[in-house]
Design a protein around this motif. Structure first.
Motif, short mmCIF file in Angstrom:
data_model
loop_
_atom_site.label_atom_id
_atom_site.label_comp_id
_atom_site.label_asym_id
_atom_site.label_seq_id
_atom_site.Cartn_x
_atom_site.Cartn_y
_atom_site.Cartn_z
N CYS A 1 -80.80 31.11 -35.95
CA CYS A 1 -81.97 30.72 -36.81
C CYS A 1 -82.47 32.36 -36.97
N LEU A 2 -83.35 32.39 -38.19
CA LEU A 2 -84.11 33.50 -38.47
C LEU A 2 -85.58 33.31 -38.62
N ALA A 3 -86.15 34.31 -37.96
CA ALA A 3 -87.64 34.10 -37.86
C ALA A 3 -88.08 35.25 -38.50
N ILE A 4 -89.25 35.45 -39.20
CA ILE A 4 -89.60 36.81 -39.67
C ILE A 4 -91.17 37.11 -39.51
N PRO A 5 -91.53 38.46 -39.45
CA PRO A 5 -92.73 38.55 -39.18
C PRO A 5 -93.60 38.48 -40.45
N ALA A 6 -94.78 38.05 -40.49
CA ALA A 6 -95.78 37.69 -41.57
C ALA A 6 -97.14 38.10 -41.16
N VAL B 1 -97.67 37.04 -37.26
CA VAL B 1 -97.01 35.80 -36.42
C VAL B 1 -95.51 35.92 -36.82
N ILE B 2 -94.64 35.33 -36.18
CA ILE B 2 -93.29 35.30 -36.24
C ILE B 2 -93.18 33.80 -37.12
N VAL B 3 -92.63 33.66 -38.11
CA VAL B 3 -92.46 32.54 -38.99
C VAL B 3 -91.00 32.03 -39.09
#
Length: 81
Positions: A2-7, A43-45
């Motif tokens: 899975c991929l989570a990205i900072p926003a 946050v990590i989304v």
């Protein structure tokens, strides 16, 4: 995988929703899994949900690395036959 990205969280909305900035794109996400977040937090989304907070410096480093990878990919595409 899975991929989570900072926003960066830029606006709180009703019903545990918020607006984040993802590289200049504003997106509505759920913040139900991360109580107590505030405007300005990173946050990590993952798939439209904030799944955790991240340190601002770490978020900036991660976003910079994503930018470098995108630039590298663009350069490689230009070189491809």
């Amino acid at each position: 995988m899975c991929l989570a990205i900072p926003a960066k969280l830029v606006e709180l909305l009703a019903n545990e929703q918020a607006i984040v900035n993802l590289g200049g794109i504003r997106k509505e996400i759920s913040i139900a899994l991360v109580p107590g977040v505030a405007v300005g937090d990173y946050v990590i989304v993952h798939v439209g949900h904030a799944i955790g907070r991240i340190d601002p410096e770490e978020a900036e480093r991660t976003l910079a690395l994503f930018g470098e990878m995108a630039e590298f990919d663009a350069q490689q595409a230009e070189l491809a036959p």
